[in-house]
Design an enzyme around this catalytic site. Sequence first.
Site, mmCIF file in Angstrom:
data_model
loop_
_atom_site.group_PDB
_atom_site.id
_atom_site.type_symbol
_atom_site.label_atom_id
_atom_site.label_comp_id
_atom_site.label_asym_id
_atom_site.label_seq_id
_atom_site.Cartn_x
_atom_site.Cartn_y
_atom_site.Cartn_z
ATOM 1 N N LYS A 215 38.676 48.271 42.881
ATOM 2 C CA LYS A 215 39.659 47.369 41.873
ATOM 3 C C LYS A 215 40.668 47.351 41.677
ATOM 4 C CE LYS A 215 34.909 47.007 40.441
ATOM 5 N NZ LYS A 215 35.016 45.416 40.579
ATOM 6 N N ARG A 216 41.284 46.380 40.452
ATOM 7 C CA ARG A 216 42.169 47.046 39.802
ATOM 8 C C ARG A 216 41.736 47.747 38.324
ATOM 9 N NH1 ARG A 216 47.648 45.009 40.677
ATOM 10 N NH2 ARG A 216 48.187 45.838 37.958
ATOM 11 N N LYS B 78 36.975 46.970 33.053
ATOM 12 C CA LYS B 78 35.915 47.434 34.855
ATOM 13 C C LYS B 78 35.171 48.450 35.029
ATOM 14 C CE LYS B 78 38.866 44.618 37.285
ATOM 15 N NZ LYS B 78 37.967 43.792 38.141
ATOM 16 N N LYS C 31 31.781 41.021 49.281
ATOM 17 C CA LYS C 31 32.220 41.981 50.303
ATOM 18 C C LYS C 31 31.314 42.687 50.242
ATOM 19 C CE LYS C 31 37.278 40.920 49.074
ATOM 20 N NZ LYS C 31 38.577 41.818 48.035
ATOM 21 N N HIS D 96 40.586 32.210 34.903
ATOM 22 C CA HIS D 96 40.427 33.115 35.091
ATOM 23 C C HIS D 96 39.633 34.162 34.769
ATOM 24 C CE1 HIS D 96 40.752 32.619 39.374
ATOM 25 N NE2 HIS D 96 41.518 31.151 39.264
ATOM 26 N N THR E 23 35.195 39.488 43.138
ATOM 27 C CA THR E 23 34.671 39.150 44.279
ATOM 28 C C THR E 23 34.579 40.534 45.239
ATOM 29 O OG1 THR E 23 36.900 39.432 44.903
ATOM 30 C CG2 THR E 23 35.544 36.675 44.764
#
Length: 834
Positions: free
Chosen positions: A569-570, A575, A681, A377, A677
Amino acid sequence: MPAIKKKKTAKKAATKAASTFAIDTSVELFKARIEENLIHSLARDTTTATPRDWWLATCHALNDRILERYIATQGVHNDNNVRRVYYLSLEYLMGRLMENNLVNCGMFEIAEQALSELGMDLRDIGDAEVDMGLGNGGLGRLAACFLDSLATLDYPAIGYGIHYEFGLFRQEFINGRQMERPDNWLASGNPWHIIRPEYQVRVPIYGHVEYKNDDKGDWHPAWVGAKEIIGVPWDIPIVGYGAKTVNFLRLWESRASTEFDLEAFNRGGYTEAVREKAISETISKVLYPNDATESGKELRLVQQYFFVTCSLHDIIRRYKKSNKGWGDFPEKVAMQLNDTHPAIAVAELMRILCDEEKLDWDDAWTTCRKVFSYTNHTLLPEALEKWSVPLFEKVLPRHLQIIYEINRRFLEDEVEAKWPGDGKKKMELSIIEEGTPKMIRMAYLAVVGSHTVNGVAALHTELLKAHLFNTFDNLYPGKIQNKTNGITPRRFLKACNPELSALIDKTVGDDWPTDLDKLKGLTKVAGDAKFQKEFMKIKRDNKVVLAEIIEKDCGIKVSPDALFDVQIKRLHEYKRQHLNLLHILTRYREILQNPNGDFVPRVVIFGAKAAPGYVLAKEIIFAINKVAEKINNDERVGDKLKVVFLPNYRVSLAERIVPAADLSEQISTAGKEASGTGNMKLALNGALTIGTLDGANVEIGEEVGDDNIFIFGLTVGEVDQLRASGYNSYNYYNSNENLKAVLDWLSSDYFTPGNPNALSATRKSLLDGGDPFLVCADYQAYCDAQKKVDDAFRDTAKWAEMAIMNTACVGKFSSDRTIHEYAKEIWDLEAVTE
Ligand SMILES: *Cc1c(COP(=O)(O)O)cnc(C)c1O
């Protein structure tokens, strides 16, 4: 997929259950069942019932039907001794189950009507359900989407994991800072899980290895002096869409064994016994809240071993019920390792086969390699699991020996055969990393012990083959495959966006939830003014609903006519929520300096939890909250810009944000986000992506076309080049006035009056800290891309067309497609229909 022939009895039972199921799907009957459950299960009548009572009564009413299908499915699977896939995952981010189970059972409208006749609103009742949050983020949510697809596509599958008493912490903000609160998800009862004490498993742990003489005069290692823990399973039915197949998720709870208690009692008396009991029960107490970092803590290793051992024993028990010998084991069993967290399964299966079942090593090893496959991952070095050899020796002494033996044979046979006499290659590929202490590389154990390894997006898999597993790819050509992630369109479109779903039904037919490529039909109407109006009206209605949530949870009034710009998101540096923050500051300055300018009104919405020990991530949350406070209260700004940080981001909140988003922020440093992901969405619900060429963004771009996505920033190749040439973020700071201004603004006391430097941690990490994720390098390109977003949004027809094209073109990202690929190319698994 060819269906397997069934025995008669099972088929009969299934048909009977199916017809019962059909009979009961009337509003009158369902209403009666709810009222009955209120009285008989909850001791309430309709006048005294609380929302929680109504929720539970509705769940129980639904459960009766689900469990009939569950028994029918399992009967068919057992009677036919089918091949199953076992999904091993330390995390399952399930969210709420009532609404999803209603939708998958085809009973949503019936329940809605039944409750309405009882004077209740289904959506309000649904809010009484606490999310099942047994996961951190994308990895755990992927496992949950996979379970949904496996059941929907009639694949025989069982998920295995841990029944954590506390899931991921609840997040609150106090003066802008994240506070963690325990997630007591079981406090108001759970109608879904069923305890199965008859399947409890005894798990040995600690102790040491001795060598003992067997009855033929051979010496064998024996694991002695181990303590024992009990694993007790809880099962959660997993209802496929259409409710034909009901699989289950089996989660293990740890308990003290009675022997363990007594022994301790004799040794140290009552308090000692209680203490040891508490330690045993600690194992399944709480989910580790780290996302994409490894803690290296003993309890974490114990959790991994505990759930893997329980699961393997359960799988073997089930196998032995219908099979003799070990020859058919690989025919009946496929096991997927979700990341390296369950990789200890390779050593545990070897231990069971060699030490307990007395297979010789080679047969055991052949068996192992036929059953395991492993999903990687992440490429982030801090996320790669390594366990120190001394810790392993203490917790799992026999497994350590087995891993050494696996490694010895791997290096001496396979690596030597491929690269004779090459000591460097052996060092490089060794499962044991030299150093003080020596470390066990769990990813290497997983690769060596599996028949197939997969990445989670095309780019990620290419990078795996080029870097982390490059030499393995040379040693085992073809072993590393791609399986691009997906999401379930049942939860993330049909259930969470019912208005849009109804419009899609009307336009392209109602079979898209199981055939998402059908959405392609929407491309024909993407330019149609009437359809655009309907589509954007639904988006606006969803924004009104989200605006109400924002007002309730954050006390901020936002306009549903503004552009809703979403990053959910986290919280992680890779990120780059702080890149988003720099753009917010840039826009704020522009508004202040250009009070009469024509700005596209925006609401920037964040949702993100930070790992409790991740100091900089928490500082970024604080900075966003402080900047938000200032901007939201600045009368010069008004509706031109609002910044909202919704607390406690989780699946049920995602289900409210996603349908209301106009813009999806997917702005990770290229090469860092394996897939994502959340990006899928949002695109599915008609949000346009602003993103880097990273993870699945690349494939989303391919599907929707360059004109319907805002791609910016450095590519993976350019990132590598920039790093190689010596990246210095000060160069960008010194040459870009806006960048300099916003970074310096952060260390003034403008946002925290009287308290300068309160927000300077972010600035510091981007300058003196070396800007490890190249925020400064991508800043200008990002701001330019945001300008293009504004221009596109001004043209409402154009924007509507682009949004529709996103919904229309992302059928590829259904987790059904992903699961079919796993079934065909990794698991060799066939669907079983009745
Ligand atoms: C989908 C999802 C994620 C993953 O989001 P990414 O943007 O892919 O990191 C994380 N948390 C929750 C609650 C989700 O629903």
